[in-house]
Structures are given as C-alpha cells and as structure tokens.
Design an enzyme around this catalytic site. Structure first.
Site, PDB file in Angstrom:
ATOM      1  N   ASN A  69     -27.410   3.572  -5.907  1.00 53.90           N
ATOM      2  CA  ASN A  69     -27.246   2.118  -5.972  1.00 53.90           C
ATOM      3  C   ASN A  69     -28.609   1.493  -6.318  1.00 53.90           C
ATOM      4  O   ASN A  69     -29.586   1.666  -5.576  1.00 53.90           O
ATOM      5  CB  ASN A  69     -26.739   1.616  -4.610  1.00 53.90           C
ATOM      6  N   HIS A  91     -31.448  -2.915  -5.453  1.00 52.11           N
ATOM      7  CA  HIS A  91     -32.722  -3.436  -4.948  1.00 52.11           C
ATOM      8  C   HIS A  91     -33.871  -3.307  -5.935  1.00 52.11           C
ATOM      9  O   HIS A  91     -34.948  -3.857  -5.710  1.00 52.11           O
ATOM     10  CB  HIS A  91     -33.028  -2.830  -3.580  1.00 52.11           C
ATOM     11  N   HIS A 139     -23.756  -3.723  -7.107  1.00 49.23           N
ATOM     12  CA  HIS A 139     -22.914  -4.722  -6.450  1.00 49.23           C
ATOM     13  C   HIS A 139     -23.254  -6.072  -7.051  1.00 49.23           C
ATOM     14  O   HIS A 139     -24.363  -6.576  -6.859  1.00 49.23           O
ATOM     15  CB  HIS A 139     -23.210  -4.693  -4.942  1.00 49.23           C
ATOM     16  N   ARG A 174     -22.955  -9.540  -6.573  1.00 45.16           N
ATOM     17  CA  ARG A 174     -22.547 -10.452  -5.491  1.00 45.16           C
ATOM     18  C   ARG A 174     -22.245 -11.831  -6.052  1.00 45.16           C
ATOM     19  O   ARG A 174     -22.792 -12.233  -7.084  1.00 45.16           O
ATOM     20  CB  ARG A 174     -23.664 -10.547  -4.440  1.00 45.16           C
ATOM     21  N   ARG A 215     -27.654 -12.455  -5.920  1.00 50.15           N
ATOM     22  CA  ARG A 215     -28.991 -12.367  -5.302  1.00 50.15           C
ATOM     23  C   ARG A 215     -29.795 -11.188  -5.826  1.00 50.15           C
ATOM     24  O   ARG A 215     -31.006 -11.166  -5.712  1.00 50.15           O
ATOM     25  CB  ARG A 215     -28.881 -12.292  -3.785  1.00 50.15           C
ATOM     26  N   GLU A 239     -19.315  -2.429  -7.483  1.00 47.58           N
ATOM     27  CA  GLU A 239     -18.909  -3.013  -6.193  1.00 47.58           C
ATOM     28  C   GLU A 239     -18.729  -4.508  -6.364  1.00 47.58           C
ATOM     29  O   GLU A 239     -19.577  -5.179  -6.972  1.00 47.58           O
ATOM     30  CB  GLU A 239     -19.994  -2.784  -5.142  1.00 47.58           C
ATOM     31  N   THR A 249     -23.892  -5.647   3.096  1.00 47.82           N
ATOM     32  CA  THR A 249     -22.476  -5.581   3.438  1.00 47.82           C
ATOM     33  C   THR A 249     -22.321  -5.134   4.886  1.00 47.82           C
ATOM     34  O   THR A 249     -22.697  -4.018   5.238  1.00 47.82           O
ATOM     35  CB  THR A 249     -21.764  -4.591   2.494  1.00 47.82           C
ATOM     36  N   GLU A 309     -14.189   4.561   0.529  1.00 43.06           N
ATOM     37  CA  GLU A 309     -15.582   4.848   0.825  1.00 43.06           C
ATOM     38  C   GLU A 309     -15.791   4.492   2.289  1.00 43.06           C
ATOM     39  O   GLU A 309     -15.614   3.334   2.691  1.00 43.06           O
ATOM     40  CB  GLU A 309     -16.526   4.037  -0.069  1.00 43.06           C
ATOM     41  N   HIS A 335     -23.778   3.818   2.913  1.00 43.76           N
ATOM     42  CA  HIS A 335     -24.430   2.675   3.556  1.00 43.76           C
ATOM     43  C   HIS A 335     -25.410   3.160   4.612  1.00 43.76           C
ATOM     44  O   HIS A 335     -25.028   3.770   5.596  1.00 43.76           O
ATOM     45  CB  HIS A 335     -23.448   1.678   4.196  1.00 43.76           C
TER      46      HIS A 335
HETATM   47  N1  PXP Z   1     -21.708   1.698  -0.508  1.00 38.29           N
HETATM   48  C1  PXP Z   1     -21.352   0.398  -0.437  1.00 38.29           C
HETATM   49  C2  PXP Z   1     -19.919   0.051  -0.576  1.00 38.29           C
HETATM   50  C3  PXP Z   1     -22.331  -0.623  -0.296  1.00 38.29           C
HETATM   51  O1  PXP Z   1     -21.955  -1.903  -0.222  1.00 38.29           O
HETATM   52  C4  PXP Z   1     -23.691  -0.242  -0.242  1.00 38.29           C
HETATM   53  C5  PXP Z   1     -24.743  -1.293  -0.120  1.00 38.29           C
HETATM   54  O2  PXP Z   1     -24.689  -2.137  -1.204  1.00 38.29           O
HETATM   55  C6  PXP Z   1     -23.999   1.121  -0.335  1.00 38.29           C
HETATM   56  C7  PXP Z   1     -22.997   2.070  -0.432  1.00 38.29           C
HETATM   57  C8  PXP Z   1     -25.412   1.597  -0.310  1.00 38.29           C
HETATM   58  O3  PXP Z   1     -25.988   1.302   0.915  1.00 38.29           O
HETATM   59  P1  PXP Z   1     -27.556   1.464   1.084  1.00 38.29           P
HETATM   60  O4  PXP Z   1     -28.198   0.538   0.109  1.00 38.29           O
HETATM   61  O5  PXP Z   1     -27.787   1.087   2.504  1.00 38.29           O
HETATM   62  O6  PXP Z   1     -27.878   2.907   0.798  1.00 38.29           O
END
Ligand code: PXP
Length: 262
Positions: A16, A19, A52, A54, A58, A79, A110, A160, A203
């Site tokens: 992901n 960030h 994601h 949003r 952001r 996402e 999330t 998930e 997550h």
């Molecule tokens: N899976 C989902 C559905 C998420 O919303 C997120 C965070 O955006 C992640 C995985 C990844 O989480 P993390 O950034 O904490 O590794």
C-alpha cells in the site's frame, strides 16, 4: 470443504503506497511520486499495489490512480468506501480488485471493519455492477463469524481480515491478547475459506507481527503499507519490501514444510 492442512495457495504481498502520497501532500508538490514508488514495489518483487482513494483525498488523489492504472504492470487493489462517486471511478478505471472499506472523515486510518451484516442489502446492490463488470470484490472486515457469513451471502470474492488488534497487541507486548487475536483471525480465516471466500489480511503489519499471520494456511495475500513506507526511511523502500517478503516466506515455510510438495 475440509480443513486446510497445507496453504490454500502461494502468499502474495500487496504494498500500500498511500503514505508516499501523504509525504508528497505535506508540501503540495509532486515529490515523492507514488508512481515512482510503484516501480520500486515491482522491482522488489511484490505481487501487487494497493491504494485507498479517500473521500477527502488526504493522500492518494484521482490522478495518482489514473497514472497507476496506465503504467502499473501489477494488479491494483483499489480500496474505497461504498459511495456512488467511488463506484463510478472504479467502473471507469477497472482495477483488478475493489476492496470496500468503512470510512469516516475524522479517523486517522481505517478503524474497524466494514459492517456487512446490517448493510447486507445495500452492499449487495452496491457491488452488483462492479461484479458484473468483472472487478474482484473484497470486503475489509473484522474476523467476526457474522461478518464473514454476511460477506459470503453478498457474493463477495474475497474477505480481507483486519489485523489491527493483533498487531497492536504484538507491538504492546501483550502476549495473551495477541494469542487471543491470532486465534480469532485463524478461526475467521478457516470459516471464510470453508464458505468459498479467498482470504486476505492486513492493517498494522510490521516485521514483528507478519510471521504468525503469514503462517495462517487460508491467507493468500497480505496488504501492508504504513510500516513499509516508514521503514523505507531507514533501509530504503526496496530493502524494506524484500525483508518483509523474506519474513513472510520464512514463516510460511516453517509452518508447512512437511506438507508443501517439493
Ligand atoms: N488493508 C486495508 C483494507 C487498509 O485499509 C489498509 C490501510 O489503508 C491496509 C491494508 C494497510 O494497512 P497499513 O498501512 O497499516 O499496513
């Protein structure tokens, strides 16, 4: 379906890159570029990219998703909240998978999983056009048997499972809580698999928490973001992804050595 005594399939890593965009947006320019990060993700041997989009934009913005879809050689896991606006974007850009997540403006990330039981009818209607368009539908849920059952009933392809509580317990050194959360994830993964759902997890995963989740036989994909982008400051993005991949593979091999054919 009988209980799984060997992995349901190879374990994929989705990275992901939200960030990377958070950092870019801190200055409002174009650096660091998520598309450049995507190329590193691919070079590091990851299996997919997750973003994601949003409602408040952001981090990832619409043009990031468009550029990723145009250039990405890997599957994109998109996402999004279950809104009309997001569904139109998904139908236009046609990512490999659409992962529906709950979204609240005031949250930092999330929090908690999707409410599938109470929203059963609305979600069922919401995902129908996406399914008909060939998108793979993933629902981000807590490992709660009621939510898993409802996910199967709305004909999702994937669940998930939210690993946040497990990861927090590991990070806090709360062993009994970590064991309890891992048991919940394990039982949830088993139930989802029995109901014919593909099982992903994510997550909050980091180098310390990834092993036990990677060892769950029904889990075939982990989506990891914040830790990898943060760790990239210290060991580079490619190095962080390679180390994560190595820890996933080590845990998987240790759990299934005897049962995995040569
Ligand atoms: N899976 C989902 C559905 C998420 O919303 C997120 C965070 O955006 C992640 C995985 C990844 O989480 P993390 O950034 O904490 O590794």
């Amino acid at each position: 379906m009988p209980p799984v005594s060997q992995p349901a399939g190879p374990l994929r890593l989705g990275v992901n890159i939200d960030h990377v965009a958070t950092l870019r947006n801190a200055r409002g320019g174009s650096h660091p570029d998520p598309v450049r990060a995507m190329r590193v993700v691919e070079a590091a041997g990851a299996d997919g990219v997750t973003v994601h989009l949003r409602e408040d934009r952001r981090h990832i913005i619409d043009s990031d998703v468009e550029r990723l879809m145009a250039e990405l050689p890997l599957p994109l896991n998109f996402e999004m909240a279950a809104t009309q606006e997001m569904r139109e974007i998904a139908l236009r850009l046609r990512p490999n998978a659409v992962c529906i997540v709950p979204e609240r403006r005031e949250e930092r990330t999330t929090e908690g999983g999707l409410e599938v039981v109470a929203e059963h009818n609305r979600l069922g209607d919401f995902i129908t056009p996406l399914r008909e368009d060939g998108r793979r539908i993933s629902l981000f849920i807590e490992a709660d048997p009621r939510q898993i059952d409802a996910s199967a009933r709305v004909n999702a392809d994937i669940v998930e499972l939210h690993t946040g509580r497990f990861c927090e317990a590991v990070a806090g050194g709360r062993e009994a809580d970590a064991d309890k959360e891992l048991k919940r994830l394990s039982e949830g993964a088993q139930l989802a698999h029995e109901l014919g759902l593909e099982v992903h997890a994510g997550h909050g995963l980091d180098f310390d928490s990834v092993g036990p989740v990677a060892a769950l036989p029904q889990v075939v994909e982990l989506n990891i973001g914040h830790f990898l982008v943060g760790e990239a400051l210290f060991m580079g993005l490619e190095g962080a992804i390679r180390e994560m991949r190595a820890r996933m593979d080590t845990a998987r091999r240790a759990a299934f050595n005897e049962n995995v054919p040569e």
